[in-house]
Write an enzyme that holds these catalytic residues in place. Structure first.
Site, short mmCIF file in Angstrom:
data_model
loop_
_atom_site.label_atom_id
_atom_site.label_comp_id
_atom_site.label_asym_id
_atom_site.label_seq_id
_atom_site.Cartn_x
_atom_site.Cartn_y
_atom_site.Cartn_z
CB SER A 132 64.46 13.88 -22.96
OG SER A 132 64.04 13.30 -21.75
CB THR A 158 68.81 -1.76 -19.04
OG1 THR A 158 68.26 -0.53 -18.59
CG2 THR A 158 68.23 -2.92 -18.25
NE ARG A 243 58.68 5.82 -25.38
CZ ARG A 243 59.06 6.74 -26.24
NH1 ARG A 243 58.25 7.13 -27.18
NH2 ARG A 243 60.26 7.31 -26.13
NE ARG A 268 48.94 -2.95 13.05
CZ ARG A 268 49.94 -2.90 13.90
NH1 ARG A 268 50.75 -3.94 14.04
NH2 ARG A 268 50.15 -1.82 14.61
CB ILE A 337 48.26 0.31 3.71
CG1 ILE A 337 47.24 1.23 3.03
CG2 ILE A 337 47.56 -0.91 4.34
CD1 ILE A 337 46.53 0.62 1.83
CG LEU A 338 52.38 -3.24 4.82
CD1 LEU A 338 51.54 -3.09 3.56
CD2 LEU A 338 53.54 -4.18 4.56
N GLY A 340 55.02 1.30 9.68
CA GLY A 340 56.44 1.02 9.96
C GLY A 340 56.94 -0.22 9.22
CD GLU A 363 62.28 0.67 -22.44
OE1 GLU A 363 61.38 0.53 -23.27
OE2 GLU A 363 62.94 -0.28 -21.98
#
Ligand code: CAA
Length: 380
Positions: A132, A158, A243, A268, A337-338, A340, A363
């Site tokens: 930073s 990267t 950014r 589901r 929400i999904l 397992g 970044e």
């Protein structure tokens, strides 16, 4: 600010969406599992003009606007955030700065192949003791005849093992703090320049991240970018552009997780009905959709300001801050929400949850974005 997309922007978004769905999505799980760099995909992105999207066609770029770039980044990152960051670094952190501040000779030799996607770039600012607080560069460069000799180390780079050309920052005058930092273009294969092994990461696993090492690495004088002592300004101005790129990546990750959660909730069943009919799930989906829309608008606003030639520093930081935190919240709720299924690789939201975290770190961390925003609003 007008938010209606032009015909060209819509077309680029559509092209990116189709490419993402057909060429990137089918192999994303495997690449993540094996931490495999998407070499062929990056090549195809170059052919589509997506590796130098905003670069002027006279330097072999696609000459598109920033909004188009953001829209493409969102679509690509929606299916694979690793591909998103590879594309973002080449566009935002490498070609952007070279086009603005490199000499014509450097543009001819390095910018053109980068913009075509024939070569890949990396941006080497961070160090073991300079994250930073980027002014604290320990990598040193001193002049010897027509060369500058680099010694030091870079971290968390990267495209670190895959890149061909690296923008490297080094101290050329320790007494002058940030005004003593200079940016150099260093080619892979230059004697004295080596890279470390790929980091074994939590997320964006198929992008490659590593350290770089410079041991009496000689770089020709003409590879100085902008001018001696301008390296920190080069880095800061470039990161402003980075950014909104990462903000777009974060929006894309959130969009991907949200769409999977929405689809699942309509299929589901629990307690006699699709779970989308339960208010507990609807409230989550409503919050997810609202945050994504807000993050997207903030991001497009920053890009629109840049396209209009206006100041966008504060807005780019606001977009990155909000979009990255949105990506974390939305992916977490998608896993929930999904249930397992959300916790296993096959359903992909667990990868998106892992991928989202880095957007709050690289970044400029969320804390750094708050510094940038805080300084701007108290100065205005
Ligand atoms: N845009 C343009 N210029 C800026 C700027 C900005 N956002 N922020 C600072 N500057 C300029 C100032 O104007 C000043 O220039 P002059 O001396 O010419 O007037 C100079 O930079 C120094 O400014 P400060 O004294 O304010 O600098 P500071 O030490 O207080 O630091 C900071 C400012 C915002 C905290 C900065 O250090 C920063 O952004 N840190 C985060 C670094 C970062 O984002 N690293 C990410 C690594 S790259 C990466 O992650 C890539 C990847 O691989 C994906």
């Amino acid at each position: 600010m007008k938010f209606t997309l032009t015909e060209e922007q819509t077309m680029i978004q559509q092209t990116a969406r189709e490419f993402a769905e057909q060429e990137i999505a089918p192999t994303a799980i495997e690449r993540d599992k094996n931490a495999e760099f998407p070499t062929e995909i990056v090549k195809k992105l170059g052919e589509l003009g997506f590796m130098g999207m905003m670069v002027d066609p006279k330097y072999d770029g696609a000459g598109m606007d920033t909004i188009s770039y953001a829209l493409a980044m969102m679509e690509i990152s929606k299916v694979d955030a690793s591909v998103g960051v590879i594309m973002s670094v080449n566009n935002s952190l490498v070609t952007f700065g070279l086009e603005r501040w490199a000499s014509e000779a450097v543009k001819e030799k390095y910018l053109k192949p980068l913009a075509r996607g024939d070569k890949l770039g990396a941006f080497a600012l961070s160090e073991p003791e300079a994250g930073s607080d980027a002014t604290q560069q320990h990598t040193m460069a001193h002049k010897e005849g027509d060369f500058w000799v680099l010694n030091g180390m870079k971290n968390w780079i990267t495209n670190g093992t895959s890149a061909d050309y690296y923008i490297v920052f080094a101290q050329t005058d320790k007494e002058k703090r940030h005004k003593g930092i200079t940016a150099f273009l260093v080619e892979k294969g230059t004697p004295g320049f080596t890279h470390g092994v790929k980091e074994d990461k939590l997320g964006i696993r198929s992008s490659d991240t590593c350290s770089l090492s410079f041991d009496n690495c000689k770089v020709p004088e003409e590879n100085i970018l902008w001018e001696v002592g301008k390296g920190f300004n080069f880095a800061m101005n470039t990161l402003n552009g980075g950014r909104y790129g990462i903000a777009s990546q974060a929006v894309g990750i959130a969009m991907g997780a949200y769409e999977k959660a929405l689809k699942y909730s309509k299929e589901r069943k629990a307690f006699g009905t699709e779970i989308a009919n339960h208010q507990a799930i609807q409230f989550k989906l409503a919050d997810m959709a609202t945050k994504i829309e807000a993050a997207k608008l903030l991001t497009l606003q920053a890009c629109g300001l840049k396209d209009e030639g206006k100041d966008y520093i504060k807005e780019a930081s606001m977009a990155k801050l909000f979009a990255s935190e949105t990506a974390m919240e939305v992916t977490r709720d998608a896993v929930q929400i999904l249930g397992g299924y959300g916790y296993v690789r096959e359903y992909e939201v667990e990868r998106m949850y892992r991928d989202a975290k880095i957007t709050e770190i690289y970044e400029g961390t969320s804390e750094i974005q708050r510094i940038v925003i805080g300084r701007a609003i108290t100065r205005d």
